[in-house]
Scaffold this motif. Structure first.
Motif, PDB file in Angstrom:
ATOM      1  N   ILE A  40       0.862  -1.185   0.000  1.00 48.77           N
ATOM      2  CA  ILE A  40       0.000   0.000   0.000  1.00 48.77           C
ATOM      3  C   ILE A  40       0.897   1.234   0.000  1.00 48.77           C
ATOM      4  N   ALA A  41       0.746   2.092  -0.999  1.00 45.92           N
ATOM      5  CA  ALA A  41       1.467   3.369  -0.974  1.00 45.92           C
ATOM      6  C   ALA A  41       0.684   4.296  -0.051  1.00 45.92           C
ATOM      7  N   MET A  42       1.344   4.795   0.996  1.00 44.35           N
ATOM      8  CA  MET A  42       0.661   5.624   1.993  1.00 44.35           C
ATOM      9  C   MET A  42       1.535   6.825   2.352  1.00 44.35           C
ATOM     10  N   GLU A  43       0.993   8.009   2.121  1.00 43.98           N
ATOM     11  CA  GLU A  43       1.782   9.215   2.395  1.00 43.98           C
ATOM     12  C   GLU A  43       1.971   9.411   3.892  1.00 43.98           C
ATOM     13  N   ILE A  44       3.165   9.838   4.262  1.00 44.35           N
ATOM     14  CA  ILE A  44       3.418  10.265   5.644  1.00 44.35           C
ATOM     15  C   ILE A  44       3.846  11.738   5.587  1.00 44.35           C
ATOM     16  N   THR A  45       3.446  12.482   6.601  1.00 50.43           N
ATOM     17  CA  THR A  45       3.816  13.896   6.607  1.00 50.43           C
ATOM     18  C   THR A  45       4.639  14.231   7.853  1.00 50.43           C
ATOM     19  N   HIS A  46       4.818  13.211   8.715  1.00 53.37           N
ATOM     20  CA  HIS A  46       5.577  13.412   9.950  1.00 53.37           C
ATOM     21  C   HIS A  46       6.243  12.096  10.307  1.00 53.37           C
ATOM     22  N   GLU A  47       7.417  12.184  10.953  1.00 56.39           N
ATOM     23  CA  GLU A  47       8.128  10.930  11.268  1.00 56.39           C
ATOM     24  C   GLU A  47       7.322  10.021  12.202  1.00 56.39           C
ATOM     25  N   ASP A  48       6.460  10.602  13.050  1.00 60.03           N
ATOM     26  CA  ASP A  48       5.643   9.775  13.958  1.00 60.03           C
ATOM     27  C   ASP A  48       4.753   8.796  13.196  1.00 60.03           C
ATOM     28  N   HIS A  49       4.413   9.178  11.961  1.00 63.65           N
ATOM     29  CA  HIS A  49       3.521   8.307  11.187  1.00 63.65           C
ATOM     30  C   HIS A  49       4.184   6.967  10.883  1.00 63.65           C
ATOM     31  N   ILE A  50       5.515   6.964  10.808  1.00 65.82           N
ATOM     32  CA  ILE A  50       6.221   5.688  10.545  1.00 65.82           C
ATOM     33  C   ILE A  50       5.973   4.749  11.731  1.00 65.82           C
ATOM     34  N   ASP A  51       6.075   5.286  12.946  1.00 65.19           N
ATOM     35  CA  ASP A  51       5.819   4.450  14.137  1.00 65.19           C
ATOM     36  C   ASP A  51       4.374   3.987  14.170  1.00 65.19           C
ATOM     37  N   GLU A  52       3.459   4.890  13.822  1.00 65.53           N
ATOM     38  CA  GLU A  52       2.031   4.520  13.850  1.00 65.53           C
ATOM     39  C   GLU A  52       1.743   3.396  12.853  1.00 65.53           C
ATOM     40  N   ILE A  53       2.373   3.472  11.687  1.00 62.48           N
ATOM     41  CA  ILE A  53       2.175   2.423  10.662  1.00 62.48           C
ATOM     42  C   ILE A  53       2.772   1.106  11.172  1.00 62.48           C
ATOM     43  N   ASN A  54       3.985   1.197  11.733  1.00 66.82           N
ATOM     44  CA  ASN A  54       4.628   0.007  12.314  1.00 66.82           C
ATOM     45  C   ASN A  54       3.734  -0.640  13.360  1.00 66.82           C
ATOM     46  N   GLU A  55       3.210   0.179  14.270  1.00 60.74           N
ATOM     47  CA  GLU A  55       2.377  -0.355  15.362  1.00 60.74           C
ATOM     48  C   GLU A  55       1.103  -1.001  14.821  1.00 60.74           C
ATOM     49  N   ALA A  56       0.461  -0.341  13.864  1.00 60.08           N
ATOM     50  CA  ALA A  56      -0.788  -0.891  13.318  1.00 60.08           C
ATOM     51  C   ALA A  56      -0.520  -2.189  12.564  1.00 60.08           C
ATOM     52  N   LEU A  57       0.618  -2.281  11.902  1.00 55.12           N
ATOM     53  CA  LEU A  57       0.948  -3.531  11.201  1.00 55.12           C
ATOM     54  C   LEU A  57       1.162  -4.657  12.211  1.00 55.12           C
ATOM     55  N   GLU A  58       1.874  -4.339  13.301  1.00 54.92           N
ATOM     56  CA  GLU A  58       2.104  -5.359  14.343  1.00 54.92           C
ATOM     57  C   GLU A  58       0.772  -5.806  14.937  1.00 54.92           C
ATOM     58  N   LEU A  59      -0.060  -4.810  15.256  1.00 56.45           N
ATOM     59  CA  LEU A  59      -1.358  -5.080  15.883  1.00 56.45           C
ATOM     60  C   LEU A  59      -2.223  -6.013  15.039  1.00 56.45           C
ATOM     61  N   THR A  60      -2.135  -5.848  13.724  1.00 57.29           N
ATOM     62  CA  THR A  60      -3.000  -6.629  12.836  1.00 57.29           C
ATOM     63  C   THR A  60      -2.289  -7.881  12.308  1.00 57.29           C
ATOM     64  N   GLY A  61      -1.077  -8.136  12.795  1.00 57.30           N
ATOM     65  CA  GLY A  61      -0.367  -9.359  12.395  1.00 57.30           C
ATOM     66  C   GLY A  61       0.317  -9.258  11.043  1.00 57.30           C
ATOM     67  N   ASN A  62       0.732  -8.057  10.665  1.00 57.55           N
ATOM     68  CA  ASN A  62       1.471  -7.823   9.411  1.00 57.55           C
ATOM     69  C   ASN A  62       0.806  -8.457   8.188  1.00 57.55           C
ATOM     70  N   PRO A  63      -0.456  -8.104   7.919  1.00 56.31           N
ATOM     71  CA  PRO A  63      -1.144  -8.738   6.795  1.00 56.31           C
ATOM     72  C   PRO A  63      -0.738  -8.173   5.431  1.00 56.31           C
ATOM     73  N   THR A  64      -0.001  -7.068   5.404  1.00 54.92           N
ATOM     74  CA  THR A  64       0.318  -6.406   4.132  1.00 54.92           C
ATOM     75  C   THR A  64       1.635  -5.643   4.280  1.00 54.92           C
ATOM     76  N   GLY A  65       2.040  -4.973   3.211  1.00 55.17           N
ATOM     77  CA  GLY A  65       3.253  -4.141   3.263  1.00 55.17           C
ATOM     78  C   GLY A  65       2.900  -2.696   2.955  1.00 55.17           C
ATOM     79  N   VAL A  66       3.769  -1.778   3.355  1.00 59.11           N
ATOM     80  CA  VAL A  66       3.521  -0.345   3.129  1.00 59.11           C
ATOM     81  C   VAL A  66       4.721   0.284   2.436  1.00 59.11           C
ATOM     82  N   MET A  67       4.427   1.115   1.436  1.00 61.19           N
ATOM     83  CA  MET A  67       5.467   1.928   0.811  1.00 61.19           C
ATOM     84  C   MET A  67       5.225   3.353   1.295  1.00 61.19           C
ATOM     85  N   LEU A  68       6.182   3.914   2.001  1.00 60.29           N
ATOM     86  CA  LEU A  68       6.000   5.258   2.555  1.00 60.29           C
ATOM     87  C   LEU A  68       6.082   6.276   1.420  1.00 60.29           C
TER      88      LEU A  68
END
Ligand code: PEP
Ligand code: MN
Length: 370
Positions: A170-198
């Motif tokens: 999934i290509a997903m725009e980030i506008t702040h470095e915190d968003h990288i952590d939020e994406i990481n956390e949500a992927l962990e929470l959901t069991g890494n079902p997909t990948g993200v392109m920042l």
């Protein structure tokens, strides 16, 4: 100068240590290792920076673990394509290969609106054999009063649905470095079902701190959009920021330039620069016809300008297409005017296939292997 070492050299090996010890004796030269983790092997490249004008390739070719030497000819050392440069022009992420020699389509929502819209989009992608999409959670808006995106709240259902419909990236725009952590956390929470392109958008192409943060992590590849009001060279140097921090899994996106010379399009379409970026750098090149054109107006032949410029980009060798779709464009929360409807998805795919085939034929008549 770049010293390319034999594959899978360990930093602890005696050979590597003796090479580094030797390089430290060079006056006014700093040796910066850059590790490139590939699917099958890990490559170490050592960039010699500083007063390099006196260095001769011959003096380095017999040093321990050195397998190849590249003379740097561009200011963007890591992402650049230098003379006799055989470094890769591709990478693989979550099973999808991104290359200067292939093409991937990322059709999806400019901004996540509802769970139902995300699901309809992903279902349509699966039905049409697609494994990549775009989904905006963090939206950089001109007005502070406009919808800013659902942010981290939508990430769990976006990722879960991506897993359900076999979406790999999934290509997903980030506008702040915190968003990288939020994406990481949500992927962990959901069991890494997909990948993200920042995705780093055109308003942030020269947000150097954001570039450094996205460059420091190597979990996610980065889609860097060209700055809409700066030179190509400046945008390429922005890509080098990512690479110099350690992440060279970068795709460079052309999305049109801000000038009224392109009116009535939203931006002046700059896809003539596809071959230029592929010549100057090792990055696959993406085109964003939606943000370039900004409308769904049709030509006299009935084809939308968006589809026309997409085909123009593909016939010039584009490697990725980032394009806005929405199951119910009238309910899109951002950029509704440029959102293609789902029935246009098979049309887009077929049109891209036609243009890609024509591009491959163009290579053939010139005797170039695809
Ligand atoms: C987008 O892709 O949603 C976007 C905001 O693009 P750009 O940064 O090119 O304007
Ligand atoms: Mn948009």
């Amino acid at each position: 100068m770049i010293l390319i070492l034999a594959p899978d050299i360990s930093n602890d090996s005696g050979e590597y240590q003796s090479l580094i010890t030797y390089l430290k004796t060079l006056k006014n030269i700093e040796a910066r290792p850059h590790i490139v983790k590939g699917k099958e092997q890990t490559l170490t490249e050592i960039y010699l920076v500083g007063d390099t004008s006196q260095l001769k390739a011959d003096d380095f070719k017999d040093l321990p673990c050195v397998s190849n030497i590249v003379k740097i000819s561009k200011p963007y050392k890591i992402i650049g394509k230098h003379a006799d440069d055989k470094r890769p022009t591709e990478f693989t992420y979550n099973g999808i290969t991104f290359s200067q020699d292939n093409i991937n389509i990322f059709a999806g929502l400019c901004a996540v609106s509802t769970r139902e819209h995300v699901e309809s989009m992903m279902k349509a992608l699966k039905e049409n054999g697609q494994q990549c999409t775009r989904m905006g959670a963090y939206k950089p808006r001109t007005s502070p009063y406009s919808f800013q995106g659902h942010g981290k709240n939508c990430l769990p259902y976006v990722f879960e649905l991506a897993g359900k419909y076999d979406i790999k990236v999934i290509a997903m725009e980030i506008t702040h470095e915190d968003h990288i952590d939020e994406i990481n956390e949500a992927l962990e929470l959901t069991g890494n079902p997909t990948g993200v392109m920042l995705q780093i958008g055109t308003r942030n192409t020269q947000n150097f701190e954001l570039l450094k943060s996205a460059g420091k992590q190597t979990r996610f590849p980065v889609l860097l959009k060209r700055g809409f009001g700066i030179t190509l060279e400046e945008s390429l140097m922005a890509a080098e920021y990512l690479a110099s921090e350690g992440n060279s899994n970068i795709i460079f996106a052309l999305r049109g330039m801000k000038t009224n010379m392109g009116d009535p399009h939203r931006n002046f379409v700059d896809f003539a620069h596809i071959p230029v970026v592929k010549r100057l750098t090792r990055m696959p090149v993406c085109i964003d016809p939606s943000h370039s054109v900004g409308t769904l107006d049709r030509g006299a032949d009935g084809i939308t300008d968006v589809m026309h410029v997409t085909a123009q980009g593909v016939i010039s060798g584009a490697n990725m297409i980032l394009i806005d779709f929405h199951p119910e464009p009238t309910k899109a929360l951002v950029d509704a005017m440029q959102a293609n409807t789902i029935d246009q998805l098979p049309v887009l795919i077929e049109d891209v296939n036609i243009a890609r085939e024509a591009y491959l034929k163009r290579l053939q008549i010139k005797g170039i292997k695809p």
